[in-house]
Design a protein around this motif. Structure first.
Motif, short mmCIF file in Angstrom:
data_model
loop_
_atom_site.label_atom_id
_atom_site.label_comp_id
_atom_site.label_asym_id
_atom_site.label_seq_id
_atom_site.Cartn_x
_atom_site.Cartn_y
_atom_site.Cartn_z
N PHE A 53 0.73 -1.36 0.02
CA PHE A 53 0.08 0.16 0.03
C PHE A 53 0.82 1.07 -0.03
N LEU A 54 1.70 1.46 0.92
CA LEU A 54 2.37 2.22 0.89
C LEU A 54 3.55 2.47 -0.21
N SER A 55 3.97 1.95 -1.54
CA SER A 55 4.67 1.50 -2.65
C SER A 55 3.95 1.93 -3.49
N ALA A 56 2.32 1.67 -3.48
CA ALA A 56 1.71 2.01 -4.18
C ALA A 56 0.80 4.07 -4.15
N VAL A 57 1.68 4.18 -2.73
CA VAL A 57 0.94 5.64 -2.77
C VAL A 57 1.77 6.52 -3.20
N TYR A 58 2.86 5.61 -2.99
CA TYR A 58 4.42 6.40 -3.43
C TYR A 58 4.12 7.11 -5.28
N GLU A 59 3.94 5.58 -5.29
CA GLU A 59 4.02 5.41 -6.81
C GLU A 59 2.94 5.96 -7.66
N LEU A 60 2.36 6.30 -7.07
CA LEU A 60 1.53 7.35 -7.47
C LEU A 60 1.46 9.19 -7.49
N VAL B 203 -6.87 2.98 -3.09
CA VAL B 203 -5.80 3.53 -2.51
C VAL B 203 -5.18 5.01 -3.38
N GLU B 204 -6.14 4.89 -4.49
CA GLU B 204 -6.36 6.16 -5.66
C GLU B 204 -6.51 7.80 -4.34
N ARG B 205 -7.41 7.29 -3.49
CA ARG B 205 -7.54 8.36 -2.95
C ARG B 205 -6.57 8.41 -1.86
N SER B 206 -6.27 8.32 -1.06
CA SER B 206 -5.38 7.86 0.20
C SER B 206 -3.88 8.90 -0.52
N ALA B 207 -3.58 8.79 -2.03
CA ALA B 207 -2.79 9.50 -2.32
C ALA B 207 -2.64 10.73 -2.66
N ARG B 208 -3.93 10.48 -2.82
CA ARG B 208 -4.58 11.72 -3.19
C ARG B 208 -4.59 13.04 -1.69
N HIS B 209 -5.24 12.19 -0.84
CA HIS B 209 -5.61 13.01 0.37
C HIS B 209 -4.76 13.33 1.78
N THR B 210 -3.22 11.93 0.79
CA THR B 210 -2.10 12.50 2.00
C THR B 210 -0.89 14.24 1.93
N GLY B 211 -1.42 14.73 0.98
CA GLY B 211 -0.26 15.79 0.85
C GLY B 211 -1.04 16.21 -0.65
N ARG B 212 0.03 17.62 -0.88
CA ARG B 212 -1.06 17.96 -1.92
C ARG B 212 -0.16 17.38 -3.13
#
Length: 654
Positions: free
Chosen positions: A224-231, A274-283
């Motif tokens: 999950f962490l790697s996927a958020v980083y990738e996005l 995963v996509e929602r988390s990537a958007r909401h973890t920072g600008r």
């Protein structure tokens, strides 16, 4: 916020000290490339792996693994695996070089007998708060006593030699190197170096696609962490729009009439999380915050858990989870927990169902598949890391490992759209007998608990004089030990029994979650009359004429076959909520003096006054004092359209 980047400069070389397989350092590589704007990127990898490594980088975001053998002793070979994953700084350096057209050089020395180093590394999350400079300084102080063998020296001299060669061709070189070697490479770069004696070619280097099941367990950063980083390393994806779609399979009458539910695949729903988390973890373009990513992982797992079980996560559970993970991480000298610690907290602070939902999302990597352009290889954690920590989940329904084998998806399905609607031709409804037995038993338990609570309220304690009464009160005796007196207890039994039981899970004051209201009578002398409010049966059709609902609250009143429709009784019109209607009906129909009311909060004071005028008393039991596991099992009921459905219900009830 201090500036996070730190570079060691010697000659034309700007060196970035990193730890392998850590997301924070991968992002620092991006910042270093944009600041230095190098003519060449040098990596701490041997050139004998260059061709398969470059091909693996080109496959990203799909994770690849390089496999080759090394001779440890004469006649004995050991298999080595090299993961090529997005959150590794060396991989990020090679990937940026490929994207920006910057030459990439592999400058390490290929060796077969390099010893393992076990370093007590500080948590990389400290870089997010402190920056790399103080982190690297503390690392150097802490690792000053570590042994430095001949293989380390050979590698460092070899890297210094290749950097000297590159400095003759390029004006600016970004060198990405492990922290353990960088200081000595810097020293060796200032001295003349000879070409290292090393292996110039390595046979049998194979490149594989990593199996999705192995991807769940062996990545340096959990998927999950790697996927958020990738996005987040590219333009952020748009906000996913999946409406009310859930991992739990819901069916409604209208959808079945129209030809069956148009379901969103499970993989897509997990990818949306995963996509929602990537958007909401920072600008966009902001340094990724591991703490925020873990928080959004918890939120998404809680969302799926509620959709599957109907149980929300309470604030106290959330607090307990994050307090436990913080303390658990600190016991290992880390600031933030790893995946194993998160799963242990999820299981211990909530339950196994939540831990399973958490694991399923935390180990989801959207891009990994088996039908790749390379052979697929499955690897265990023991093979690549030398060991593993194991944790077991025991969800309410036994499930096999893997997203495609969810237990609740094994129930029977429609053979054709609308087939289950044929079971609704019977206008009569009834309950499912096994559930009746469970809820009647719990009603009797609450009656006993209420009678015991009344007895405790009426008991009294006094100093021992002439009689022991009902026995010595040890608590009061110890409390007044300084007086030198013994205290005895007298238990007084409450007059009158318990005639009605009300259990409220959710008051539902806005009448949104639990719109369905029903009063039905006991079928024999062992059953109570029952009134309840629940979710709409049409929202979850699980079989022909079989609907699954969740209680918001219910009333049990004994003896049976006396209760009218409480929801349309004009005497209860002044009630503010459905919970108050049930309490009024319990007082009205109870032949005994006492009524048990189990709810998150006590009733209004006017109800106690009203009960006193009727010669009755409300015994309040806080819902939090009852077993949450038992309450969770009670909340589900199935409504059957016709007694004939009882014979087939066991095939559809889960």
């Amino acid at each position: 916020m201090p500036h996070r980047l730190h570079l060691e400069q010697f000659g034309p070389v700007h060196a970035l000290p990193v730890l392998h397989y850590r997301m924070e350092f991968a992002w620092l590589v991006r910042e270093a490339v944009h600041r230095v704007k190098p003519d060449c990127i040098a990596l701490e990898l041997p050139p004998t792996l260059e061709a398969p490594f470059r091909r693996a980088v080109a496959r990203l975001p799909e994770v690849s693994v390089l496999r080759y053998g090394t001779k440890v002793k004469k006649g004995h070979e050991e298999t080595v695996y090299l993961l090529v994953e997005p959150a590794d700084p060396l991989v990020e350096g090679a990937r940026l070089g490929r994207e920006l057209g910057i030459p990439v050089a592999l400058v390490d020395v290929d060796t077969d007998s390099y010893p393992l180093h076990h370093e007590a590394l500080p948590d990389p999350y400290a870089i997010h708060r402190l920056g790399l400079t103080p982190y690297y300084e503390e690392y150097r102080k802490g690792c000053a006593t570590l042994s430095h063998g001949p293989e380390d020296r050979r590698r460092e001299q070899g890297m210094a030699f290749r950097l000297q060669e590159l400095s003759r061709e390029h004006g600016l070189i970004l060198f990405i190197c492990g922290m353990f070697h960088l200081e000595r490479v810097k020293e060796e770069f200032g001295r003349p170096q000879a070409a290292p004696l090393e292996r110039v070619r390595r046979e049998n280097v194979a490149l594989f696609n990593l199996h999705p099941d192995s991807c769940r367990e062996i990545l340096g950063e959990f998927p999950f962490l790697s996927a958020v980083y990738e996005l987040r390393r590219d333009t952020l994806p748009p906000e996913p729009v999946d409406g009310s779609a859930t991992l739990r399979k819901r069916y409604s009458v209208l959808e079945l009439i129209e030809g069956g539910k148009r379901e969103i695949p499970e993989e897509e729903l997990l990818r949306h999380a995963v996509e929602r988390s990537a958007r909401h973890t920072g600008r966009e373009g902001e340094f990724p915050d591991r703490q925020r990513i873990i928080y959004h992982l918890f939120k998404e797992a809680a969302r799926h858990y509620r959709q599957e079980t109907g149980e929300p996560l309470h604030l106290w559970q959330k607090r307990a989870f994050f307090r436990f993970t913080r303390n658990y991480a600190l016991t290992g000298g880390m600031l933030l927990p790893d995946l194993f610690q998160l799963l242990a907290a999820a299981r211990g602070c909530i339950d196994d169902n939540f831990a399973y939902a958490f694991w399923r999302l935390a180990t989801h990597y959207p891009w990994q598949r088996t039908d790749a352009d390379l052979p697929t290889l499955a690897i265990s954690p023991e093979e690549i890391w030398g060991g593993a920590r194991r944790i077991r989940f025991r969800p309410r329904q036994q499930r096999q490992k893997g997203l495609s084998h969810l237990g609740f998806l094994k129930r029977k399905k429609e053979k054709r759209p609308g087939e289950w609607l044929e079971g609704f031709d019977n206008p009569a409804i009834c309950s499912y007998p096994p559930e009746d037995v469970v809820i009647e038993d719990y009603g009797r338990f609450l009656k006993k608990k209420g009678a015991m609570q009344l007895s405790e309220e009426l008991s009294r304690t006094e100093p021992f004089t002439a009689s022991l009464l009902d026995g010595i009160d040890m608590r009061e005796t110890l409390r007044n030990l300084a007086d030198g007196r013994i205290y005895v207890r007298e238990n007084q039994r409450a007059t009158g029994g318990v005639g009605g039981v009300v259990v409220i899970f959710d008051e539902d004051r806005d009448n949104r979650r639990f719109p369905y209201r029903m009063t039905w009578l006991g079928e024999h002398d062992q059953e109570s009359d029952m009134a309840f409010y629940a979710t709409s049966p049409a929202d979850n059709i699980v079989g022909p004429g079989i609907c699954r609902c969740e209680y918001g609250g219910f009333l049990l009143s004994y003896p049976p076959r006396r209760m009218m429709d409480v929801w349309h009784d004009p005497d209860y019109a002044f009630a503010r909520s459905k919970a108050e209607v049930l309490l009024l009906a319990a007082l009205d129909y109870s032949p005994e003096k006492h009524v048990v009311y189990a709810a998150p909060r006590p009733p209004r004071s006017m109800f106690r006054q009203l009960a006193a005028r009727m010669g009755k008393k409300i015994v309040y039991i806080p819902l939090g004092s009852l077993s949450p596991v038992k309450l969770k099992g009670l909340r589900v009921l199935h409504i059957l359209h016709g007694h004939d459905k009882r014979e087939i219900a066991k095939n559809y009830v889960w």
